[in-house]
Design a protein around this motif. Structure first.
Motif, PDB file in Angstrom:
ATOM      1  N   THR A  76       0.843  -1.432  -0.118  1.00 46.72           N
ATOM      2  CA  THR A  76      -0.041   0.322   0.416  1.00 46.72           C
ATOM      3  C   THR A  76       1.523   1.083  -0.407  1.00 46.72           C
ATOM      4  O   THR A  76       0.144   2.235  -0.573  1.00 46.72           O
ATOM      5  N   GLY A  77       1.326   0.905   0.509  1.00 47.23           N
ATOM      6  CA  GLY A  77       2.941   2.077   0.520  1.00 47.23           C
ATOM      7  C   GLY A  77       4.136   2.273  -0.216  1.00 47.23           C
ATOM      8  O   GLY A  77       4.428   4.046  -0.729  1.00 47.23           O
ATOM      9  N   SER A  78       3.883   1.590  -1.387  1.00 50.92           N
ATOM     10  CA  SER A  78       4.554   2.272  -2.368  1.00 50.92           C
ATOM     11  C   SER A  78       4.176   2.396  -3.785  1.00 50.92           C
ATOM     12  O   SER A  78       2.907   2.524  -4.122  1.00 50.92           O
ATOM     13  N   ASN A  79       4.537   2.592  -4.880  1.00 40.35           N
ATOM     14  CA  ASN A  79       3.924   2.550  -5.864  1.00 40.35           C
ATOM     15  C   ASN A  79       4.635   2.069  -6.602  1.00 40.35           C
ATOM     16  O   ASN A  79       3.816   1.754  -8.170  1.00 40.35           O
ATOM     17  N   ASP A  80       4.359   0.221  -6.391  1.00 38.41           N
ATOM     18  CA  ASP A  80       4.524  -0.509  -7.171  1.00 38.41           C
ATOM     19  C   ASP A  80       3.691  -1.119  -7.660  1.00 38.41           C
ATOM     20  O   ASP A  80       2.431  -0.911  -6.799  1.00 38.41           O
ATOM     21  N   GLY A  81       3.520  -1.985  -8.015  1.00 41.75           N
ATOM     22  CA  GLY A  81       2.719  -2.827  -8.292  1.00 41.75           C
ATOM     23  C   GLY A  81       2.106  -4.401  -8.486  1.00 41.75           C
ATOM     24  O   GLY A  81       3.382  -5.206  -8.329  1.00 41.75           O
ATOM     25  N   LEU A  82       1.066  -5.014  -8.510  1.00 37.30           N
ATOM     26  CA  LEU A  82       1.700  -6.649  -8.259  1.00 37.30           C
ATOM     27  C   LEU A  82       1.076  -7.205  -9.390  1.00 37.30           C
ATOM     28  O   LEU A  82      -0.149  -6.680 -10.263  1.00 37.30           O
ATOM     29  N   TYR A  83       1.106  -8.755 -10.021  1.00 40.43           N
ATOM     30  CA  TYR A  83       0.442  -8.672 -10.511  1.00 40.43           C
ATOM     31  C   TYR A  83       0.595 -10.484 -10.811  1.00 40.43           C
ATOM     32  O   TYR A  83       1.774 -11.040  -9.949  1.00 40.43           O
ATOM     33  N   GLU A  84       0.367 -11.609 -10.980  1.00 41.87           N
ATOM     34  CA  GLU A  84       0.355 -12.851 -11.637  1.00 41.87           C
ATOM     35  C   GLU A  84      -0.230 -12.894 -12.682  1.00 41.87           C
ATOM     36  O   GLU A  84      -1.055 -13.443 -13.259  1.00 41.87           O
ATOM     37  N   TRP A  85       1.388 -14.079 -13.289  1.00 42.92           N
ATOM     38  CA  TRP A  85       0.423 -14.699 -14.094  1.00 42.92           C
ATOM     39  C   TRP A  85       0.883 -16.842 -14.288  1.00 42.92           C
ATOM     40  O   TRP A  85       1.607 -16.902 -13.672  1.00 42.92           O
ATOM     41  N   THR A  86      -0.525 -16.644 -14.624  1.00 46.50           N
ATOM     42  CA  THR A  86       0.350 -18.350 -14.827  1.00 46.50           C
ATOM     43  C   THR A  86      -0.452 -18.668 -16.257  1.00 46.50           C
ATOM     44  O   THR A  86      -1.113 -18.441 -17.130  1.00 46.50           O
ATOM     45  N   ASN A  87       0.181 -19.577 -17.039  1.00 47.42           N
ATOM     46  CA  ASN A  87       0.571 -20.394 -17.941  1.00 47.42           C
ATOM     47  C   ASN A  87      -0.461 -21.671 -17.740  1.00 47.42           C
ATOM     48  O   ASN A  87       0.285 -22.647 -17.525  1.00 47.42           O
ATOM     49  N   GLY A  88      -1.147 -21.774 -18.460  1.00 43.11           N
ATOM     50  CA  GLY A  88      -2.159 -22.405 -18.144  1.00 43.11           C
ATOM     51  C   GLY A  88      -3.811 -22.814 -18.145  1.00 43.11           C
ATOM     52  O   GLY A  88      -4.465 -23.044 -18.822  1.00 43.11           O
TER      53      GLY A  88
END
Length: 104
Positions: free
Chosen positions: A92-104
């Motif tokens: 919450t305190g960062s300007n970074d984003g998160l993502y999750e990628w799955t192949n399938g």
């Protein structure tokens, strides 16, 4: 339940477990965690499951059930909750984003 040298941790004696044992909830069945004092004098987490039999006045007269040691599980769950909360604060305190990628 309760008192100065109780087998039940004071917080639990004053919480749901204590209210059930004093007949303040009207509950006949229970399934909860509470800290009980072990022979070494330290409190330890246990899962208490059972039923309360009430007398004619609605006060607990008899208790039956099971006690299971859940100390390690409770400590692990609390530690996980703390780690999760720290992670959420960091994200919450960062300007970074998160993502999750799955192949399938």
């Amino acid at each position: 339940v309760g008192g100065g040298d109780s087998l039940v941790h004071p917080d639990d004696a004053n919480g749901e477990f204590g209210r059930i044992m004093r007949g303040q909830t009207g509950a006949r069945n229970f399934d909860l965690n509470a800290r009980l004092k072990r022979a070494n004098g330290r409190y330890h987490w246990f899962r208490l499951r059972g039923a309360v039999e009430l007398d004619a006045d609605g006060r607990p007269a008899r208790l039956g059930g099971t006690v299971s040691d859940v100390h390690e599980r409770v400590l692990a769950e609390r530690e996980l909750a703390e780690v999760r909360a720290r992670f959420e604060r960091a994200v919450t305190g960062s300007n970074d984003g998160l993502y999750e990628w799955t192949n399938g």
